[in-house]
Design a protein around this motif. Structure first.
Motif, PDB file in Angstrom:
ATOM      1  N   ARG B 166       3.056  -1.212   1.805  1.00 47.37           N
ATOM      2  CA  ARG B 166       2.270  -0.103   1.246  1.00 47.37           C
ATOM      3  C   ARG B 166       3.202   0.968   0.700  1.00 47.37           C
ATOM      4  N   TYR B 186       0.152  10.710   2.492  1.00 46.25           N
ATOM      5  CA  TYR B 186      -0.794   9.602   2.639  1.00 46.25           C
ATOM      6  C   TYR B 186      -1.862   9.690   1.557  1.00 46.25           C
ATOM      7  N   PHE B 187      -1.706   8.890   0.542  1.00 50.93           N
ATOM      8  CA  PHE B 187      -2.710   8.829  -0.531  1.00 50.93           C
ATOM      9  C   PHE B 187      -2.509   7.532  -1.313  1.00 50.93           C
ATOM     10  N   THR B 191      -3.529   3.867   1.214  1.00 49.54           N
ATOM     11  CA  THR B 191      -4.843   3.852   1.866  1.00 49.54           C
ATOM     12  C   THR B 191      -5.611   2.565   1.540  1.00 49.54           C
ATOM     13  N   ASP B 192      -6.524   2.182   2.424  1.00 50.03           N
ATOM     14  CA  ASP B 192      -7.348   0.991   2.159  1.00 50.03           C
ATOM     15  C   ASP B 192      -8.155   1.190   0.874  1.00 50.03           C
ATOM     16  N   GLU B 193      -8.712   2.392   0.726  1.00 50.00           N
ATOM     17  CA  GLU B 193      -9.561   2.670  -0.440  1.00 50.00           C
ATOM     18  C   GLU B 193      -8.759   2.559  -1.741  1.00 50.00           C
TER      19      GLU B 193
END
Lengths: 154, 428
Positions: B166, B186-187, B191-193
């Motif tokens: 990631r 964290y962006f 992220t999962d999205e």
């Protein structure tokens, strides 16, 4: 005259003539000639005004970018992009401001933030101005940016 | 400073100057950067090593080296070792007195100084100069789920898509700051999205599509969005074999340089697509259908930047991104066979194959090394892009099968098959 409201990524005031790219702006490809050779005799002459070196950008190729209000959807290409923008700003070879119709991308954001924190003079940057902004603005129109992200085009 | 994300006590203290002014500015940069994307927090970098994009000591880029010196002087160096993109110079690559003069005196005039800065900041070792640090022979291969602070568009898209790590498409300098601070905002692709596909790409070609053109077409269409590619497993299989990984390396580099793709999913092949299938596709995803005609349209759209469009090729680069060991072996066999078929001993166009120093070392231990040498092809660790930035090189008729090299330079694009045909035949 028309006004557009965007989000200030690096807030500030600025007035400059517009330079418009309707396609993704490839930062490395656009700046590489000016940054590498702009200071050199003879070879550097064609880059004195930070002429765009991206042969794939039909809107900007060979147009001067120095001191312009660069209007664009987003930046694309190499991840040197942010570093290149920071360098351009610190070396006095950048556009006056960056105006994005879409949400700013990670490379351009890096360049804008690096310039804001590490360069002597930040580069005013506004994003989320909308497609209507990019459809309306034309090269050499006068752009005025306010602290709150309001962009006036006339 | 005003910011929106939530910081831990430690992060807040660094921002307030507990580790000095320079570290505070490093943290401020990361916080502002994250805020631009609505990051809610900073997360630890869990990948073992970093990867930097800036490997060149370009004399004019003084602001970068001044910034690096500030970091070194303040002891704000990387907490993890890192690899870095390829070196810009290799004496084995064909050049001449004038080009070398420009390379050494005007362009990469501070290379030694910058190499020394990299070493002080945390460079793994002298062999770690490559855009394909994830190759087994290099040793910087992240695990699935690792959070990385990398740059180099082709490496980031590979790490995200093929390895399931990631990482955002970080810029040069930002990636180093993440390795120094040990945190990244964290962006996006963390992220999962952000890893959901907003495009469905349907590949309906009559033969295996050229990786570099397919990637280019998708990059130009989806820009920085995440594509979910259907129909490609028919041509490259459902296992991440060496061949499939090499294909995806070249495909991904084209998506990232012709657009701004940081992650793609290949149905039935890449890890998240295998695990999650179509649930990875976001609601309202747009559709892009690709057939033979579309690939031809894209290829035909590439501008030819040569002054004389019919010039004889003067130099050929294969290996941007750097070739894998398996690709090197395949190219060697193909060139040798092509020359034999055409009654030639040596390639008709000076040709350079590029790969990571570790891959080069491994290849040189195989019989293929002598075979390649006999064809006249030069094997190098250089970055072809940095070679082509020389204004004298720009005037040359250079050919390549790399869409990335085509995008950034005056090199003319040909498919791998076309390149093979050109360099193994008598040039007329």
């Amino acid at each position: 005259m028309k006004q557009f409201k965007g989000r200030p990524v690096v807030a500030g005031k600025c007035t400059a003539p517009a330079l418009v790219s309707h396609q993704g702006f490839n930062t490395l490809a656009s700046f590489q000639g000016a940054l590498q050779f702009g200071e050199l005799p003879i070879i550097g002459n064609k880059y004195k005004q930070t002429e765009c070196d991206d042969q794939n950008n039909k809107d900007l190729y060979r147009k001067p970018m120095l001191g312009k209000a660069l209007c664009l959807p987003q930046t694309i290409g190499s991840t040197t992009g942010g570093m290149v923008l920071y360098c351009a700003r610190a070396m006095g070879k950048s556009p006056a401001c960056l105006l994005f119709s879409e949400h700013i991308d990670s490379l351009a954001a890096a360049g804008a933030v690096l310039a804001a924190v590490w360069a002597d003079e930040p580069m005013v940057t506004v994003d989320c101005l909308g497609q209507e902004f990019l459809d309306y603005v034309k090269d050499d129109m006068t752009i005025t940016v306010d602290e709150d992200g309001t962009v006036t085009v006339e | 400073m005003d910011y929106k994300m939530t910081l831990t006590e430690e992060q807040q203290a660094i921002l307030n100057g507990s580790k000095g002014e320079t570290m505070a500015k490093v943290m401020k940069t990361l916080v502002m950067y994250g805020d631009a994307f609505g990051a809610t927090k900073m997360v630890p970098v869990t990948g073992k090593m970093g990867h930097l994009v800036t490997s060149f000591g370009l004399g004019v880029m003084k602001p970068v080296y001044e910034l690096m010196n500030k970091l070194i002087d303040a002891g704000a160096v990387s907490g993890q070792k890192f690899s870095v993109d390829p070196k810009p110079l290799d004496p084995n690559v064909p050049s001449d007195f004038l080009k070398n003069f420009v390379f050494n005196k005007f362009m990469y005039s501070v290379q030694d100084m910058y190499d020394s800065q990299l070493s002080k900041l945390g460079l793994l070792d002298d062999k770690s100069y490559t855009c394909t640090s994830y190759m087994d022979e290099v040793g910087n291969k992240p695990n699935k789920g690792d959070v990385l602070s990398w740059a180099e568009s082709s490496a980031v898209v590979y790490a995200n898509s093929v390895l399931g790590a990631r990482c955002n498409r970080n810029s040069g300098i930002i990636e180093l700051f993440g390795s120094i601070a040990g945190y990244v905002p964290y962006f996006g692709l963390l992220t999962d999205e952000g890893r959901k596909a907003t495009w469905i790409v349907k590949v309906n070609t009559s033969k295996k599509p050229e990786a570099q053109i397919l990637g280019s077409a998708i990059g130009m269409k989806v820009m920085e969005d995440v594509p979910y590619v259907q129909g490609l497993d028919k041509w490259i299989g459902t296992e991440l074999t060496d061949d499939a990984c090499a294909y995806l390396k070249d495909f991904g580099a084209a998506t990232a340089s012709n657009g701004a793709v940081g992650l793609y999913h290949i149905e039935n092949l890449t890890p998240e697509a295998v695990e999650q299938g179509e649930s990875l596709i976001a609601q309202g995803a747009k559709i892009y259908e690709i057939d033979d005609a579309e690939l031809q349209r894209v290829k035909d759209s590439y501008p030819v930047m040569w002054k004389d469009k019919n010039a004889k090729p003067q130099l050929c680069f294969v290996g941007c991104p750097h070739l894998s060991l398996a690709q090197l072996a395949e190219w060697t066999d193909n060139v040798a066979e092509g020359l034999k078929k055409n009654g030639l001993k040596k390639v008709s166009v000076p040709t350079v194959f590029t790969c990571a120093p570790g891959v080069k070392e491994a290849f040189e231990k195989t019989p293929g090394a002598e075979k390649l040498k006999a064809t006249g092809v030069v094997l190098s660790y250089i970055c072809p892009l940095m070679y082509m930035n020389n204004p004298l090189a720009k005037k040359m008729a250079v050919i390549t099968n790399s869409n990335k090299l085509r995008t950034y330079t005056t090199a003319r694009y040909y498919t791998g098959e076309e390149i093979l045909d050109i360099i193994t035949k008598e040039v007329k």
